[in-house]
Write a protein that holds these residues in place. Structure first.
Motif, PDB file in Angstrom:
ATOM      1  N   SER A   7     -10.440  12.634   1.563  1.00 42.52           N
ATOM      2  CA  SER A   7     -11.005  11.320   1.779  1.00 42.52           C
ATOM      3  C   SER A   7     -12.339  11.457   2.502  1.00 42.52           C
ATOM      4  O   SER A   7     -12.755  12.562   2.846  1.00 42.52           O
ATOM      5  N   HIS A  12     -13.450   2.778   0.537  1.00 40.36           N
ATOM      6  CA  HIS A  12     -12.402   1.752   0.498  1.00 40.36           C
ATOM      7  C   HIS A  12     -11.224   2.167  -0.377  1.00 40.36           C
ATOM      8  O   HIS A  12     -10.081   1.796  -0.104  1.00 40.36           O
ATOM      9  N   GLU A  15      -9.170   4.526   1.870  1.00 43.57           N
ATOM     10  CA  GLU A  15      -8.481   3.774   2.919  1.00 43.57           C
ATOM     11  C   GLU A  15      -7.301   2.995   2.351  1.00 43.57           C
ATOM     12  O   GLU A  15      -6.231   2.939   2.965  1.00 43.57           O
ATOM     13  N   GLY A  16      -7.473   2.411   1.170  1.00 38.38           N
ATOM     14  CA  GLY A  16      -6.391   1.664   0.541  1.00 38.38           C
ATOM     15  C   GLY A  16      -5.217   2.563   0.196  1.00 38.38           C
ATOM     16  O   GLY A  16      -4.054   2.207   0.439  1.00 38.38           O
ATOM     17  N   GLN A  18      -4.499   5.488   1.566  1.00 33.68           N
ATOM     18  CA  GLN A  18      -3.914   5.957   2.820  1.00 33.68           C
ATOM     19  C   GLN A  18      -2.981   4.912   3.416  1.00 33.68           C
ATOM     20  O   GLN A  18      -1.865   5.239   3.831  1.00 33.68           O
ATOM     21  N   GLU A  19      -3.402   3.667   3.451  1.00 31.79           N
ATOM     22  CA  GLU A  19      -2.570   2.583   3.983  1.00 31.79           C
ATOM     23  C   GLU A  19      -1.246   2.486   3.220  1.00 31.79           C
ATOM     24  O   GLU A  19      -0.182   2.334   3.829  1.00 31.79           O
ATOM     25  N   LYS A  20      -1.323   2.567   1.908  1.00 31.49           N
ATOM     26  CA  LYS A  20      -0.102   2.473   1.099  1.00 31.49           C
ATOM     27  C   LYS A  20       0.806   3.680   1.317  1.00 31.49           C
ATOM     28  O   LYS A  20       2.030   3.532   1.422  1.00 31.49           O
ATOM     29  N   LEU A  22       1.084   5.458   3.962  1.00 34.26           N
ATOM     30  CA  LEU A  22       1.697   5.353   5.288  1.00 34.26           C
ATOM     31  C   LEU A  22       2.832   4.333   5.320  1.00 34.26           C
ATOM     32  O   LEU A  22       3.676   4.371   6.209  1.00 34.26           O
ATOM     33  N   LYS A  23       2.874   3.438   4.345  1.00 30.02           N
ATOM     34  CA  LYS A  23       3.943   2.434   4.274  1.00 30.02           C
ATOM     35  C   LYS A  23       5.172   2.921   3.525  1.00 30.02           C
ATOM     36  O   LYS A  23       6.198   2.242   3.510  1.00 30.02           O
ATOM     37  N   VAL A  77       2.994  -0.043  -3.146  1.00 28.25           N
ATOM     38  CA  VAL A  77       3.689   0.997  -2.378  1.00 28.25           C
ATOM     39  C   VAL A  77       4.884   1.503  -3.182  1.00 28.25           C
ATOM     40  O   VAL A  77       5.119   2.714  -3.277  1.00 28.25           O
TER      41      VAL A  77
END
Length: 94
Positions: A7, A12, A15-16, A18-20, A22-23, A77
């Motif tokens: 990354s 963006h 980041e998107g 990565q956020e998913k 982590l969920k 996710v």
């Protein structure tokens, strides 16, 4: 399962993803983020490809990084979980 996400700051799409990741509710999921701006070899390899996702697997005495298919930025996710499960070798599936 150990994953590596190549990354860079301000991306963006990175980041998107990565956020998913982590969920994802898999307690055995370990996510390592590698900033391609910190190493010239990573930058040269991935500057036009990020985000790039790899799975790390143990093969005899060494760890092997295996690139995974690039998920759609619109993937949920749940879809990411299914993709990762599909790409696991049989011995690693629950």
């Amino acid at each position: 399962m150990r994953l590596i996400l190549y990354s860079k700051p301000g991306c963006h799409l990175c980041e998107g993803l990565q956020e998913k990741l982590l969920k994802i509710s898999n307690p055995s999921l370990e996510l390592e983020i590698r900033d391609i701006t910190t190493r010239e070899d990573w930058f040269q390899t991935f500057q036009y490809e990020i985000p790039v996702l790899f799975r790390v697997r143990q093969e005899r005495t060494e760890q092997v990084e295996e690139q995974l298919p690039r998920p759609s930025p619109r993937a949920t996710v749940r879809q990411l979980e299914q993709m990762l499960q599909k790409d696991l070798p049989e011995e690693d599936k629950c």
